[in-house]
Design a protein around this motif. Structure first.
Motif, short mmCIF file in Angstrom:
data_model
loop_
_atom_site.label_atom_id
_atom_site.label_comp_id
_atom_site.label_asym_id
_atom_site.label_seq_id
_atom_site.Cartn_x
_atom_site.Cartn_y
_atom_site.Cartn_z
N TRP A 1 74.79 28.03 23.51
CA TRP A 1 73.64 28.06 24.41
C TRP A 1 72.60 27.02 23.97
CZ3 TRP A 1 76.14 30.60 27.68
CH2 TRP A 1 76.64 31.89 27.50
N ASP A 2 72.28 27.05 22.66
CA ASP A 2 71.25 26.15 22.14
C ASP A 2 71.69 24.69 22.18
OD1 ASP A 2 69.55 28.26 21.66
OD2 ASP A 2 70.17 28.52 19.58
N ILE A 3 72.98 24.45 21.94
CA ILE A 3 73.49 23.08 22.04
C ILE A 3 73.30 22.55 23.45
CG2 ILE A 3 75.59 21.66 22.00
CD1 ILE A 3 76.64 23.48 19.78
N LEU A 4 73.68 23.35 24.44
CA LEU A 4 73.57 22.90 25.83
C LEU A 4 72.12 22.71 26.22
CD1 LEU A 4 75.00 22.17 28.43
CD2 LEU A 4 74.99 24.59 29.06
N ARG A 5 71.25 23.62 25.78
CA ARG A 5 69.84 23.52 26.11
C ARG A 5 69.25 22.21 25.57
NH1 ARG A 5 68.54 27.89 24.03
NH2 ARG A 5 68.55 29.22 25.89
N GLU A 6 69.59 21.87 24.34
CA GLU A 6 69.10 20.63 23.75
C GLU A 6 69.74 19.41 24.40
OE1 GLU A 6 66.71 20.06 21.42
OE2 GLU A 6 66.25 22.16 21.77
N LEU A 7 71.03 19.49 24.67
CA LEU A 7 71.74 18.36 25.25
C LEU A 7 71.21 18.00 26.63
CD1 LEU A 7 74.12 16.40 24.83
CD2 LEU A 7 75.58 18.08 26.00
N ARG A 8 70.87 19.00 27.42
CA ARG A 8 70.42 18.74 28.78
C ARG A 8 69.02 18.10 28.84
NH1 ARG A 8 74.73 18.19 30.19
NH2 ARG A 8 76.01 19.54 31.50
N ARG A 9 68.36 18.00 27.70
CA ARG A 9 67.08 17.30 27.67
C ARG A 9 67.27 15.80 27.82
NH1 ARG A 9 62.74 19.95 25.22
NH2 ARG A 9 62.11 18.08 24.10
N SER A 10 68.47 15.31 27.51
CA SER A 10 68.68 13.85 27.55
C SER A 10 70.02 13.43 28.15
CB SER A 10 68.56 13.27 26.14
OG SER A 10 69.51 13.87 25.27
N HIS A 11 70.99 14.33 28.26
CA HIS A 11 72.32 13.95 28.73
C HIS A 11 72.79 14.89 29.85
CE1 HIS A 11 72.13 11.99 24.82
NE2 HIS A 11 73.22 11.32 25.09
N ASP A 12 73.59 14.32 30.74
CA ASP A 12 74.15 15.10 31.83
C ASP A 12 75.68 15.11 31.77
OD1 ASP A 12 73.60 16.78 33.97
OD2 ASP A 12 73.97 15.22 35.44
N THR A 13 76.22 14.98 30.57
CA THR A 13 77.66 15.01 30.38
C THR A 13 78.22 16.36 30.85
OG1 THR A 13 77.31 13.70 28.38
CG2 THR A 13 79.52 14.63 28.71
N PRO A 14 79.32 16.38 31.63
CA PRO A 14 79.89 17.65 32.06
C PRO A 14 80.27 18.53 30.86
CG PRO A 14 80.83 15.84 33.31
CD PRO A 14 80.01 15.22 32.22
N VAL A 15 79.98 19.82 30.97
CA VAL A 15 80.26 20.77 29.89
C VAL A 15 81.09 21.93 30.43
CG1 VAL A 15 79.26 22.46 28.30
CG2 VAL A 15 78.22 20.19 28.53
N LEU A 16 82.19 22.21 29.76
CA LEU A 16 83.03 23.36 30.06
C LEU A 16 82.91 24.35 28.91
CD1 LEU A 16 85.35 24.94 31.48
CD2 LEU A 16 86.95 23.40 30.34
N PHE A 17 82.39 25.54 29.19
CA PHE A 17 82.27 26.57 28.17
C PHE A 17 83.60 27.30 27.98
CE2 PHE A 17 77.46 27.14 28.22
CZ PHE A 17 77.33 26.93 26.86
N LEU A 18 83.99 27.49 26.72
CA LEU A 18 85.10 28.35 26.36
C LEU A 18 84.54 29.47 25.50
CD1 LEU A 18 87.95 25.92 25.18
CD2 LEU A 18 87.63 26.95 27.43
N THR A 19 84.77 30.72 25.90
CA THR A 19 84.19 31.81 25.13
C THR A 19 84.91 33.12 25.40
OG1 THR A 19 82.14 33.04 24.73
CG2 THR A 19 82.51 32.22 26.97
N ALA A 20 84.82 34.00 24.41
CA ALA A 20 85.36 35.35 24.57
C ALA A 20 84.35 36.26 25.27
CB ALA A 20 85.72 35.92 23.20
#
Length: 223
Positions: free
Chosen positions: A60-79
């Motif tokens: 969650w925190d990685i994506l939150r920080e990443l979206r401040r500067s990048h719009d790279t597509p992200v696919l979540f994998l999780t249990a």
């Protein structure tokens, strides 16, 4: 196609990296959240496959920080298969969400679907440290102070701030900012960097634009 895989479970990570590599992708695999965010910010990936539960920094925190500067597509994998978790991931800016366990064929289909959507749209506003670049309005501020740049200075800053921490060579800069082959006899890149540094760094204690001797230039906040 260059993909970043952030997965802390060794068996899963190895399985996914081998499967995606055999399917024709170039895959960087890291096992901590901090490494994942660093790679995502500094290298050019077409897709990021991101686990949620990670050591050091969660997805969650990685994506939150990443979206401040990048719009790279992200696919979540999780249990985590609760509806609230899926909604949270999508609201933070994830492009897809796959719950473990899953079939590799489904993952591969989702990866290919995301990549077929074409180049990711760049964020309209990029901020790093106390610098904010409004790409649409072509406006730059530092610590709330307006910085007036020429068209080439803006293009240079835009290139650097999109890749913080990455050393960019003079040929790279010349090619992307001036659309020209770099001639070692010209100092056009050095002059432009010097002018940008005077506007962006002079008057501020923290310097962001650094020379890496013999290599090029890097935009980063140093301690």
């Amino acid at each position: 196609m260059h993909i970043l895989l952030v997965e802390d479970e060794p068996k899963s990570g190895d399985y996914l990296q081998r499967g995606l590599t055999e399917s024709g992708f170039v895959v960087d695999w890291v096992q901590t959240g901090v490494d994942g965010l660093h790679h995502a910010r500094t290298l050019d990936y077409k897709l990021i496959i991101l686990d949620v539960m990670l050591p050091g920094m969660n997805g969650w925190d990685i994506l939150r920080e990443l979206r401040r500067s990048h719009d790279t597509p992200v696919l979540f994998l999780t249990a985590r298969d609760e509806v609230e978790d899926r909604v949270k991931g999508l609201e933070l800016g994830a492009d897809d969400y796959l719950v473990k366990p899953f079939a590799f064929t489904e993952l591969l289909a989702r990866v290919r679907t995301l990549l077929r959507r074409g180049p990711s749209r760049e964020a309209d506003v990029i901020d790093y440290d106390d610098v904010v670049v409004d790409v649409v309005r072509r406006k730059v501020t530092r610590a709330g102070q307006r910085i007036d740049l020429t068209a080439k200075e803006f293009a240079l800053l835009h290139m650097l701030i999109r890749r913080p921490g990455e050393v960019l060579s003079r040929p790279q800069i010349a090619s992307q900012v001036w659309d020209m082959n770099f001639d070692c006899d010209t100092n056009v890149v050095d002059v432009a960097v010097r002018r940008l540094r005077a506007k962006l760094d002079d008057g501020f204690d923290k310097k962001l634009l650094h020379t890496v001797w013999g290599m090029g230039y890097v935009f980063e906040a140093r301690q």
